[in-house]
Scaffold this motif. Structure first.
Motif, PDB file in Angstrom:
ATOM      1  N   PHE A 102       3.911   9.514 -15.781  1.00 21.26           N
ATOM      2  CA  PHE A 102       3.340   8.219 -15.397  1.00 21.26           C
ATOM      3  C   PHE A 102       3.694   7.863 -13.953  1.00 21.26           C
ATOM      4  CE2 PHE A 102       3.972   3.611 -14.925  1.00 21.26           C
ATOM      5  CZ  PHE A 102       2.680   3.167 -15.168  1.00 21.26           C
ATOM      6  N   VAL A 103       4.961   8.025 -13.581  1.00 21.83           N
ATOM      7  CA  VAL A 103       5.393   7.709 -12.219  1.00 21.83           C
ATOM      8  C   VAL A 103       4.692   8.625 -11.215  1.00 21.83           C
ATOM      9  CG1 VAL A 103       7.358   7.657 -10.625  1.00 21.83           C
ATOM     10  CG2 VAL A 103       7.623   6.797 -12.951  1.00 21.83           C
ATOM     11  N   PHE A 104       4.577   9.920 -11.571  1.00 18.63           N
ATOM     12  CA  PHE A 104       3.919  10.867 -10.678  1.00 18.63           C
ATOM     13  C   PHE A 104       2.451  10.474 -10.439  1.00 18.63           C
ATOM     14  CE2 PHE A 104       1.189  14.630 -10.304  1.00 18.63           C
ATOM     15  CZ  PHE A 104       1.681  15.157  -9.112  1.00 18.63           C
ATOM     16  N   LEU A 105       1.734  10.141 -11.516  1.00 11.60           N
ATOM     17  CA  LEU A 105       0.314   9.785 -11.386  1.00 11.60           C
ATOM     18  C   LEU A 105       0.120   8.503 -10.584  1.00 11.60           C
ATOM     19  CD1 LEU A 105      -1.015  10.629 -14.977  1.00 11.60           C
ATOM     20  CD2 LEU A 105      -1.382  11.917 -12.865  1.00 11.60           C
ATOM     21  N   VAL A 106       1.002   7.516 -10.833  1.00 14.85           N
ATOM     22  CA  VAL A 106       0.889   6.238 -10.115  1.00 14.85           C
ATOM     23  C   VAL A 106       1.140   6.435  -8.626  1.00 14.85           C
ATOM     24  CG1 VAL A 106       1.946   3.967  -9.784  1.00 14.85           C
ATOM     25  CG2 VAL A 106       1.407   4.762 -12.081  1.00 14.85           C
ATOM     26  N   THR A 107       2.198   7.156  -8.282  1.00 17.53           N
ATOM     27  CA  THR A 107       2.509   7.356  -6.855  1.00 17.53           C
ATOM     28  C   THR A 107       1.443   8.202  -6.166  1.00 17.53           C
ATOM     29  OG1 THR A 107       3.925   9.243  -7.445  1.00 17.53           O
ATOM     30  CG2 THR A 107       4.999   7.096  -7.162  1.00 17.53           C
ATOM     31  N   ARG A 108       0.943   9.225  -6.877  1.00 18.22           N
ATOM     32  CA  ARG A 108      -0.107  10.054  -6.290  1.00 18.22           C
ATOM     33  C   ARG A 108      -1.395   9.255  -6.082  1.00 18.22           C
ATOM     34  NH1 ARG A 108      -0.242  14.180  -3.204  1.00 18.22           N
ATOM     35  NH2 ARG A 108       1.541  14.955  -4.403  1.00 18.22           N
ATOM     36  N   TYR A 109      -1.738   8.420  -7.069  1.00 19.21           N
ATOM     37  CA  TYR A 109      -2.945   7.591  -6.945  1.00 19.21           C
ATOM     38  C   TYR A 109      -2.799   6.600  -5.782  1.00 19.21           C
ATOM     39  CZ  TYR A 109      -6.367   3.948  -7.899  1.00 19.21           C
ATOM     40  OH  TYR A 109      -7.372   3.025  -7.777  1.00 19.21           O
ATOM     41  N   CYS A 110      -1.653   5.964  -5.682  1.00 22.99           N
ATOM     42  CA  CYS A 110      -1.433   4.993  -4.594  1.00 22.99           C
ATOM     43  C   CYS A 110      -1.468   5.671  -3.236  1.00 22.99           C
ATOM     44  CB  CYS A 110      -0.086   4.293  -4.788  1.00 22.99           C
ATOM     45  SG  CYS A 110      -0.051   3.167  -6.196  1.00 22.99           S
ATOM     46  N   TYR A 111      -0.914   6.886  -3.170  1.00 24.29           N
ATOM     47  CA  TYR A 111      -0.915   7.601  -1.896  1.00 24.29           C
ATOM     48  C   TYR A 111      -2.343   8.005  -1.501  1.00 24.29           C
ATOM     49  CZ  TYR A 111       0.023  11.193   1.593  1.00 24.29           C
ATOM     50  OH  TYR A 111       0.030  11.940   2.735  1.00 24.29           O
ATOM     51  N   ASN A 112      -3.115   8.506  -2.461  1.00 24.02           N
ATOM     52  CA  ASN A 112      -4.505   8.878  -2.176  1.00 24.02           C
ATOM     53  C   ASN A 112      -5.335   7.651  -1.781  1.00 24.02           C
ATOM     54  OD1 ASN A 112      -4.029  11.577  -2.694  1.00 24.02           O
ATOM     55  ND2 ASN A 112      -4.687  11.472  -4.831  1.00 24.02           N
ATOM     56  N   SER A 113      -5.082   6.520  -2.450  1.00 22.99           N
ATOM     57  CA  SER A 113      -5.797   5.283  -2.106  1.00 22.99           C
ATOM     58  C   SER A 113      -5.455   4.846  -0.692  1.00 22.99           C
ATOM     59  CB  SER A 113      -5.443   4.172  -3.097  1.00 22.99           C
ATOM     60  OG  SER A 113      -5.865   4.489  -4.392  1.00 22.99           O
ATOM     61  N   LEU A 114      -4.162   4.986  -0.326  1.00 24.99           N
ATOM     62  CA  LEU A 114      -3.740   4.616   1.021  1.00 24.99           C
ATOM     63  C   LEU A 114      -4.399   5.526   2.058  1.00 24.99           C
ATOM     64  CD1 LEU A 114      -1.924   2.884   2.832  1.00 24.99           C
ATOM     65  CD2 LEU A 114      -0.100   4.567   2.498  1.00 24.99           C
ATOM     66  N   LEU A 115      -4.473   6.838   1.736  1.00 21.15           N
ATOM     67  CA  LEU A 115      -5.138   7.764   2.646  1.00 21.15           C
ATOM     68  C   LEU A 115      -6.614   7.404   2.801  1.00 21.15           C
ATOM     69  CD1 LEU A 115      -3.701  11.274   1.640  1.00 21.15           C
ATOM     70  CD2 LEU A 115      -3.117   9.889   3.642  1.00 21.15           C
ATOM     71  N   GLU A 116      -7.256   7.025   1.689  1.00 17.73           N
ATOM     72  CA  GLU A 116      -8.665   6.650   1.738  1.00 17.73           C
ATOM     73  C   GLU A 116      -8.862   5.391   2.578  1.00 17.73           C
ATOM     74  OE1 GLU A 116     -12.723   6.694   1.080  1.00 17.73           O
ATOM     75  OE2 GLU A 116     -11.224   8.238   0.711  1.00 17.73           O
ATOM     76  N   GLN A 117      -7.960   4.425   2.409  1.00 12.18           N
ATOM     77  CA  GLN A 117      -8.043   3.195   3.205  1.00 12.18           C
ATOM     78  C   GLN A 117      -7.850   3.501   4.695  1.00 12.18           C
ATOM     79  OE1 GLN A 117      -5.220   0.375   1.648  1.00 12.18           O
ATOM     80  NE2 GLN A 117      -6.156   0.358  -0.393  1.00 12.18           N
TER      81      GLN A 117
END
Length: 519
Positions: A79-94
């Motif tokens: 869960f922690v891995f997926l959340v951090t990876r999703y947030c990082y990808n979202s930040l990269l997209e932004q």
């Protein structure tokens, strides 16, 4: 079963470890307190996972709860891995969206400004090249924004195709692109410019439309022209403006451009005063009936007299006035003064029309309609012919058409000026309320020695008559041209052979010397 529990805990530990990397990357970018706390918690969880793994490993007995414990820890790590990876990808997209243009996917103006600042701070020599597409708005208005976006994408692809390795391409807004190059020597710079221009010698095909796109380029370089990033951009913009206004393909910034900019600013500051103090003056150039050499009418030309007796040419101050609402005040003054002068000429037996030039800005809002409403009772609209150019209409075809149709319905006539030098769009000739076409002087002034120009003039006259339009030939300067135009059955003639533009008093004298037509 114990081994399974240990594997589950180990997988959770691994996933937690992997989540540290995106967490630290996000933390470096945001310095957010929440991510600092999460980073510390992950470190604590890793210690707890390691302790759980060691405890179960050395425990000689197996408890069924160990398996549930392993599943829980593995799931928590996932869960922690997926959340951090999703947030990082979202930040990269932004970050990507913030730094890239949506249409072309090139770096945008924000990235462009940041890159300039970084290069300036590094003290590395570089140049800024601003590129503007000539006539892009015409295509965008004619075919729609999706077509315009596709055109921009193809232009971006063309520019990127042969871009030198030391250059980076940006789209900085509208139809304007920018290139940052790390080579500032003029010899190499001109080579880069030629490489870029070479890409636009061939047409661009968009949705089966073959388009010939011209470009204008303005250049400034660091540290030759300035050490300040903001000033460098301004200098490149000045060079680009000079390239476009002088109809040159490219221009490198020089101090004389800054001097010209200051002169333009001084003129802009004086324009309002010129209107208030009535410093403008109208001149009139006769338009001659080709069939009997009588005066048919006159083109109204604006002059701005200075205290020393000199004049500032309209091609200098009109573009400056167009950058503000002053152009509407000037146009309204010209119309009012011309109508007052027309009343004076009428007393002398003048029955012709006055031709009044309209600016591009005059056609793009309703201020012209408001001005004419106020003076509509002072003149028969048939006595006024408004001259417009193709380029003026192409800036905003829909609004220009709306204004022209409304004025035509009120009785005013329109003449298409400088015909042959623009795009000569046949739909434009078909759809607009035109009653006259004026052949540009570049075809008329040397037609006696150029057979091709004679053919062009003859074709324009035939086309105009087919559209039920009259024809005026500008730039008539010799008897030979007059004879040729009369043989082609051209309706009206205008040029220095008959008279240069003159004051109202001088025009009245011309009426006495060369009587006006009886009808």
């Amino acid at each position: 079963m114990k081994i399974i529990a240990l594997c589950l805990i180990l997988s959770g530990f691994t996933l937690l470890s992997l989540s540290l990397r995106p967490t630290k990357k996000i933390l470096r970018r945001t310095q957010n307190a929440g991510w600092k706390l999460l980073s510390a918690l992950i470190m604590c969880f890793l210690a707890a996972y390691a302790a759980s793994f060691i405890y179960i490993l050395i425990d000689h007995e197996y408890v069924h709860a160990y398996l549930a414990h392993g599943v829980l820890l593995s799931g928590g790590g996932l869960f922690v891995f997926l959340v951090t990876r999703y947030c990082y990808n979202s930040l990269l997209e932004q970050e990507y969206q913030a730094s890239h243009d949506r249409v072309t996917q090139l770096k945008n103006r924000h990235s462009f400004n940041n890159s300039i600042s970084m290069l300036a701070e590094s003290l590395s020599p570089f140049y800024i090249m601003l590129i503007d597409l000539n006539g892009f708005k015409k295509f965008n208005d004619a075919f729609g924004h999706p077509f315009g976006d596709e055109l921009l994408r193809q232009v971006a692809e063309k520019l990127s195709k042969q871009l030198p390795e030391h250059c980076r391409l940006y789209r900085v807004g509208g139809d304007e692109f920018a290139i940052l190059g790390r080579n500032r020597q003029h010899l190499h710079l001109e080579k880069d410019i030629k490489i870029i221009q070479q890409q636009f010698k061939q047409s661009i095909t968009v949705r089966k439309q073959h388009l010939h796109i011209g470009i204008s380029i303005g250049v400034s370089s660091y540290p030759t022209h300035s050490n300040n990033a903001h000033e460098l951009v301004q200098q490149a913009e000045q060079a680009l403006y000079a390239a476009k206004s002088r109809k040159r393909h490219w221009k490198i910034y020089s101090e004389d451009l800054n001097k010209n900019a200051l002169e333009h600013l001084a003129i802009a500051n004086k324009l309002q005063s010129a209107i208030d103090k009535k410093q403008f003056q109208l001149f009139y150039q006769p338009i001659i009936n080709a069939s009997n050499n009588s005066i048919h009418g006159a083109e109204v030309l604006l002059r701005w007299k200075q205290a020393d007796g000199s004049y500032i040419p309209p091609d200098i101050f009109i573009p400056i006035a167009e950058q503000s609402t002053l152009i509407h005040d000037i146009t309204c003054w010209v119309i009012k003064q011309a109508i007052e002068d027309l009343a004076i000429l009428d007393k002398q037996g003048f029955t012709g029309c006055l031709h009044i030039n309209l600016s591009a800005k005059d056609l793009h809002n309703n201020m012209l309609l408001t001005c004419l409403d106020k003076i509509a009772t002072k003149v028969a609209p048939q006595r006024v012919i408004f001259e417009v150019t193709e380029s003026a209409m192409m800036t905003d075809i829909k609004q220009a058409t709306k204004v022209m149709v409304e004025l035509a319905n009120s009785g005013f006539a329109f003449s298409l000026d400088d015909f042959g030098t623009g795009f000569s769009s046949f739909p434009l000739l078909r759809d607009l309320p035109l009653e006259q076409i004026k052949i540009d002087r570049s075809f008329v002034s040397n037609m006696a020695s150029h057979k091709a120009n004679q053919s062009i003039v003859r074709s324009i006259i035939f086309l105009a008559k087919s559209l039920n339009c009259t024809v005026v030939a500008e730039g008539v300067e010799d008897n030979t041209s007059i004879g040729l135009l009369q043989a082609m059955d051209c309706h009206y003639l205008q040029g220095y052979f008959f008279s240069r533009p003159v004051s109202l008093e001088q025009y009245q004298q011309l009426l006495d010397a060369l009587p006006p037509a009886s009808s």
